[in-house]
Design an enzyme around this catalytic site. Sequence first.
Site, short mmCIF file in Angstrom:
data_model
loop_
_atom_site.label_atom_id
_atom_site.label_comp_id
_atom_site.label_asym_id
_atom_site.label_seq_id
_atom_site.Cartn_x
_atom_site.Cartn_y
_atom_site.Cartn_z
N CYS A 2 0.82 -1.19 0.00
CA CYS A 2 0.00 0.00 0.00
C CYS A 2 0.86 1.24 0.00
O CYS A 2 2.08 1.19 -0.16
CB CYS A 2 -0.89 0.02 1.24
SG CYS A 2 0.04 0.20 2.76
N ARG A 51 -4.75 0.90 -0.05
CA ARG A 51 -4.54 -0.55 -0.02
C ARG A 51 -4.46 -1.15 -1.42
O ARG A 51 -5.30 -0.88 -2.28
CB ARG A 51 -5.67 -1.23 0.75
CG ARG A 51 -5.46 -2.74 0.93
CD ARG A 51 -6.63 -3.39 1.63
NE ARG A 51 -6.39 -4.81 1.86
CZ ARG A 51 -7.33 -5.70 2.17
NH1 ARG A 51 -8.59 -5.30 2.30
NH2 ARG A 51 -7.03 -6.97 2.36
N ILE A 54 -3.61 -7.96 -1.33
CA ILE A 54 -2.81 -9.12 -1.74
C ILE A 54 -3.17 -10.35 -0.89
O ILE A 54 -3.36 -11.44 -1.41
CB ILE A 54 -1.30 -8.83 -1.61
CG1 ILE A 54 -0.92 -7.63 -2.48
CG2 ILE A 54 -0.48 -10.05 -1.97
CD1 ILE A 54 -1.07 -7.82 -3.96
N ASN A 77 2.73 -0.55 4.97
CA ASN A 77 3.07 -0.78 3.57
C ASN A 77 4.08 -1.91 3.51
O ASN A 77 5.17 -1.79 4.08
CB ASN A 77 3.67 0.51 2.96
CG ASN A 77 4.25 0.28 1.58
OD1 ASN A 77 3.84 -0.61 0.86
ND2 ASN A 77 5.21 1.11 1.21
N GLY A 78 3.73 -3.01 2.83
CA GLY A 78 4.69 -4.10 2.68
C GLY A 78 4.06 -5.46 2.87
O GLY A 78 2.85 -5.64 2.77
N GLU A 79 4.92 -6.43 3.15
CA GLU A 79 4.50 -7.80 3.43
C GLU A 79 5.38 -8.37 4.53
O GLU A 79 6.60 -8.15 4.55
CB GLU A 79 4.64 -8.70 2.19
CG GLU A 79 3.77 -8.32 1.02
CD GLU A 79 2.28 -8.60 1.23
OE1 GLU A 79 1.94 -9.30 2.21
OE2 GLU A 79 1.48 -8.11 0.43
N ASP A 102 -1.38 -10.15 7.34
CA ASP A 102 -0.14 -9.94 8.06
C ASP A 102 -0.18 -8.60 8.81
O ASP A 102 0.53 -8.40 9.79
CB ASP A 102 1.06 -9.99 7.12
CG ASP A 102 0.92 -9.08 5.90
OD1 ASP A 102 -0.20 -8.63 5.63
OD2 ASP A 102 1.93 -8.84 5.21
N GLY A 374 14.76 -10.89 -8.87
CA GLY A 374 16.02 -11.43 -8.38
C GLY A 374 16.98 -10.40 -7.81
O GLY A 374 18.14 -10.73 -7.54
#
Length: 626
Positions: A2, A51, A54, A77-79, A102, A374
């Site tokens: 987000c 938002r 995910i 904001n993030g995972e 999460d 990667g």
Amino acid sequence: MCGIAGTLNCFSSPEVLARVRGMTAAIRHRGPDDSGYYEDPESGLCLGHLRLSIIDLSPAGHQPMFNEDGNIVLVFNGEIYNFVELREKLLQRGHRFLSRTDSEVLVHGYEEWGPELVNHLCGMFAFAVWDRRERSLFLARDPMGIKPLYYWRSPTNGFYFASEIKAFLALPDFRPVVNPRTLRQFLELNFITDLHESSLAGVYKLPAGYTLTLRAADLNAGRVPVPRRYYVPPAVEPYTEDDAALDERTDRLYAVLDRVVQQHMIADVPVGLLLSGGLDSSVVAALAARHTKLRTISMAFADSRIDERPFARTVSQYIGSEHEEVLIQPAEVAADLERCAWYFDDLFGDWGLVSTMVLYRKCREAGLKVILVGEGSDELFGGYPSFDMAGSKTGNGPGLLRRTLRLYQWYSGRRWGRELWNFAHTLKALYREAGDDLFSAVRLFETRHQLPHNYNMKVDKASMAVSVEARVPFLDMRVAAEGFRTPRSLLLRDGTNKYLLRRVAERHRLLPPEITRRAKFGASIAASWMDETPNFRAFARDVILDRHGLTTEVGLAPAMRAYFDGGRAGYRLPSGLSIFAIVAWRLLLLNLWARHYLKRPDGPALAPVKAPRTPTAINPHALPVV
């Protein structure tokens, strides 16, 4: 994933909300699926959230998010990739959950551990927690700087923070003025090396691996909060050369990577992977394909000799992925560059931002909302020529000075410049921190300075511009820790870089030999187009030499006229400026960026940067700005 924004100790409640709404509107691309706001009128606090859904797509994932009694408020904001394990721990300690997100783990984690929560997390994150009882605002950023977080303190003592700098442009009392110090860093080294300062004066970055705690009372008293560093990379582990020890290190790295990649695939939306055919993305793809049916995407560039698609096809066939290819035209990049400059936000020069944004957009059009990439492997596992330049010996003296100069020349693309002395000071401090090990000092420079302010920003800005979440398994703290612990002898061996990672791929049969033994491929598509593609070159010239731009202001108009109109490749000694094409790309980005970020109706925003144009000696005070 987000965008977040907020303010503390500002104005009356209606104006606070209006300001935060304006800030979130400027970064709407980061979270188009939902939005929410929270106000605490007594403290002049307002939090805003956008938002990109995910995990747990239901309304239960709406933010701002609260604990049971409403005293802890979160925007995130993030995972968090280890959220399942943390959720179980918190359930055992009596916490109740209303969602599968999460985000809720952070809410109850802060209840349980307070600011020490950050030491329990494995993920990419920038978040804010408001503690109503303590009247305190807690900000945190992940250790590898994957997610950005900026803040600005207004002259009226109001404190603002946001995921992107452009959010501050929505504030009526914000006046954008370029930061001459960081402008020099960008033009000379291709990114802003400073851990705290940004491209605009007065706007600061929360550094990677830092937290910041603010209290309304401190702001009222004029006290300036100081960011606190919570993450220190682990030291290199001693290594004795023998087959059993090598196998143990190889298998340990494999196990960590396998677990991390599996967790990075968790999502309630389609997931894909950008596959270049190089070692890094191919390892991630091979591990992911062992756990699920995988979609891979590769790109190539028209009018360029650079094409890695055959290698990507080889990997795809080997791992059995569903593979797609995208061809990007110079005209697409030129058409998108000016619009893309709005998304640059903080100055950095990675040429791949625009082409990568085009690719992410095509991924989104193909129905992919999450993409694995990667990035991070080269910085952690010794993939760049800079690691070779560090040498194998330690110690101070002339040898260290020669290597420092060579490293500076590698990063800057010039003979010398004003930032040489600052670079040498920074590298020396890292050298001491690394126990007089220049290889480890270069790794710290790459991961602490280059990654958060250049390559990670490319990934974040390019993906979020088109509302796609990019995940970087190599920058998970668990993988990064393995990289930091690995000595030079396990990374550079027999003329091969990233030796340990290549051995993981071979020992566990992840990839065919033609991929595991392939040398790293590196080339600048932008420089190629600048020199070889007439239409792109003409476009770049018009922007760089625009009389309303900044090229003259920074003293580089003569060099650019010599390059574009006289066909000159660079200056001879004693000038430090030796490769015009590199500088041209940075000036192209700078001028496009300035059209968005320095445009004000009430006068010029650029603070003049004075520097001689033609130095006559190697004198740090008589060198051009870049």
